[in-house]
Design an enzyme around this catalytic site. Structure first.
Site, PDB file in Angstrom:
ATOM      1  N   ASP A  15     -50.378  14.052  43.654  1.00 34.24           N
ATOM      2  CA  ASP A  15     -51.330  13.466  42.432  1.00 34.24           C
ATOM      3  C   ASP A  15     -51.517  14.825  41.737  1.00 34.24           C
ATOM      4  O   ASP A  15     -52.705  14.715  41.124  1.00 34.24           O
ATOM      5  CB  ASP A  15     -52.537  12.904  43.039  1.00 34.24           C
ATOM      6  CG  ASP A  15     -52.392  11.948  44.221  1.00 34.24           C
ATOM      7  OD1 ASP A  15     -51.354  11.161  43.879  1.00 34.24           O
ATOM      8  OD2 ASP A  15     -53.117  11.826  45.162  1.00 34.24           O
ATOM      9  N   GLU A 169     -51.429   2.370  39.476  1.00 39.66           N
ATOM     10  CA  GLU A 169     -52.647   3.325  39.747  1.00 39.66           C
ATOM     11  C   GLU A 169     -52.062   4.585  38.684  1.00 39.66           C
ATOM     12  O   GLU A 169     -50.999   4.434  38.243  1.00 39.66           O
ATOM     13  CB  GLU A 169     -52.740   3.385  41.106  1.00 39.66           C
ATOM     14  CG  GLU A 169     -51.210   3.911  41.729  1.00 39.66           C
ATOM     15  CD  GLU A 169     -51.466   4.154  43.402  1.00 39.66           C
ATOM     16  OE1 GLU A 169     -52.541   3.687  43.851  1.00 39.66           O
ATOM     17  OE2 GLU A 169     -50.370   4.724  43.948  1.00 39.66           O
TER      18      GLU A 169
END
Length: 496
Positions: A15, A169
């Protein structure tokens, strides 16, 4: 032409989010149940990165109770620089929700959390031309907030939620020219992962999807890098554009296994007809114009520094009293806080495995009534341990509900070197795993190889979750001292 090797930050560093300040780049990654949280890196060229700290480095910022499960805790962050301040926004799943911290310098100190009452994960920050701050969340929604107080001033408003695939997302908003661009991950963070984009004249929309969506996905390909997604854009000082994103490097026979977790990759970006265009993620790419190599990190940590290096992490917390660099100067002394690695609350200090082929070793001086050793950890239910206690060394395996001692060997009193060696599978045979993990001890009597284990059982495909392997030292009874810890890649992956 210079080239660089992917991943640019190997091992469990998922991420990624990046920002540029002048000629400097700063990048943060998820940390989940580990403390300190949110590793922070610095680079001068987007290729060579050095960890300069952790954003959440004190209990007042991050307090993870024992009931936060493995792969809970601190999810995807965003780092941005605005009006002289660094901002990092993230979500702590199972312990508080979404919050923002700030610092004048990336090395810190970072502020205490400012909590933001917005549902979801993967928060993002962007500022408009009027200085208003917008926070996008997975789902996908956007809200106007006051970053000083965390108060929601408008919204949350619905945004473009992707092309219809699961789990939209990792939204990131950018004001580029006259347009607002939204970068989005969808398809789930496994083999279906991909990156899509949309644009609008305002954060409030309406949003126009990119005609070539997905911008990037390796789903359905045989490329060595898989699960590509969760990306962030940055413009280099020379005007070129780049993207950092996560990916995995699976190995072994079908269905293949990835053991290092999701890693940070870098790819160049072109703009065509007002849209970003990205090619496949290769293991080697032409390098950016800037080039600022770093010295490789030392193989050995001899624990002579006044504090632990930034790459050392522990599950959920590392309370005072369970570790010390001053009790026996030049050694890391660990004291048990729990009696098993199978449950939260134990004493463990480790670092991420970053290479498919590597070796880790530690010189252990066990206490007279201690159980301590070296562990390869994925979570409480999946770890291999080389443990010393009661005058013997043992290899202990925990796989799901099964725990077993599979090899033992007597050891004399006094210091003993514990070592593990990981070797990746080269040519997958039928039913082969991704790698093997061998454990050995070294005393004054010589080297003894105790066991060699299949690495597939310490993989995401077996255990589940969002993290990767962590190699570390532990104590589950009494106290013990570690004189040094070595970690080195067993292959030479040089960047030309």
């Amino acid at each position: 032409m210079r080239t660089y090797d992917n991943p640019v930050i190997p091992g469990f560093h998922p991420d990624p989010s990046v920002c540029r300040v002048g000629d400097d780049y700063y990048l943060v990654c998820s940390s989940f149940e580990y403390f300190p949280g949110l590793p922070l890196f610095h680079s001068r060229d987007l290729v060579h990165w050095r960890q300069i700290g952790n954003v959440l480095d004190r209990p007042g910022q991050l307090a993870l109770p024992d009931d936060v499960p493995a792969s809970g805790g601190v999810y995807a962050p965003t780092v941005r620089h605005h009006d002289g301040l660094f901002h990092v926004v993230t979500t702590c799943v199972g312990a508080g929700g979404t919050f923002l911290v700030t610092a004048e310098r990336p090395e810190g100190p970072w502020s205490d959390p400012v909590w933001i009452d917005l549902p979801g994960i993967d928060p993002d920050l962007a500022w408009d031309e009027d200085g208003q701050c917008w926070c996008a969340m997975a789902g996908v929604t956007v809200a106007r907030i006051d970053p000083r107080t965390g108060k929601v001033l408008e919204g949350p408003l619905p945004m473009w939620s992707g092309t219809g695939l699961r789990d939209p997302e990792a939204p990131h908003l950018y004001r580029i020219g006259d347009w607002w661009y939204l970068l989005l991950a969808e398809g789930g963070t496994a083999l279906g992962h991909g990156i899509s984009a949309a644009r609008a004249r305002s954060p409030r929309g309406p949003w126009e999807p990119a005609p070539g969506n997905p911008l990037l996905s390796h789903r359905g390909t045989g490329l060595p890098v898989q699960c590509t997604g969760h990306a962030d854009l940055v413009q280099a000082a020379d005007g070129s554009w780049w993207m950092v994103l996560l990916g995995t490097r699976p190995r072994g026979c079908f269905p293949e296994f990835h053991v290092l977790g999701r890693e940070t990759f870098l790819v160049p970006v072109e703009w065509v007809d007002g849209w970003p265009r990205v090619g496949p993620v290769r293991e080697r790419h032409p390098a950016p114009a800037a080039w600022a190599p770093l010295r490789p990190p030392p193989v050995r940590d001899d624990f002579a520094a006044p504090s632990l290096a930034a790459h050392w992490i522990s599950p959920r917390r590392r309370p005072d009293g369970c570790w010390s660099l001053t009790e026996r100067p030049g050694r890391l002394t660990l004291t048990a806080t729990g009696d098993s690695l199978d449950r939260p609350g134990h004493t463990f200090v480790g670092r991420r495995q970053q290479h498919p082929d590597c070796r880790a070793a530690a010189l252990l001086d066990p206490g007279p009534a201690s159980r301590s050793g070296l562990s390869v950890r994925l979570d409480e239910a999946h770890h291999y341990d080389l443990e010393v206690g009661g005058g013997e060394a043992a290899v202990v395996v925990r796989i799901g509900p099964v725990r077993q001692r599979i090899a033992t060997h007597p050891v004399p009193a006094g210091p003993v070197t514990l070592a593990l060696e990981v070797r990746a599978s080269r040519e997958p045979a039928p039913l082969s795993g991704p790698d093997s993990i061998a454990f050995s001890i070294e005393t004054s009597d010589g080297i003894v190889r105790l066991a060699e284990l299949d690495g597939r059982y310490l993989s995401t495909e077996v255990a589940g979750g969002f993290t990767g392997r962590v190699l570390g030292m532990y104590v589950t009874e009494g106290s013990a001292a570690f004189e040094w810890f070595d970690y080195e890649s067993a292959t030479c992956c040089t960047t030309s």
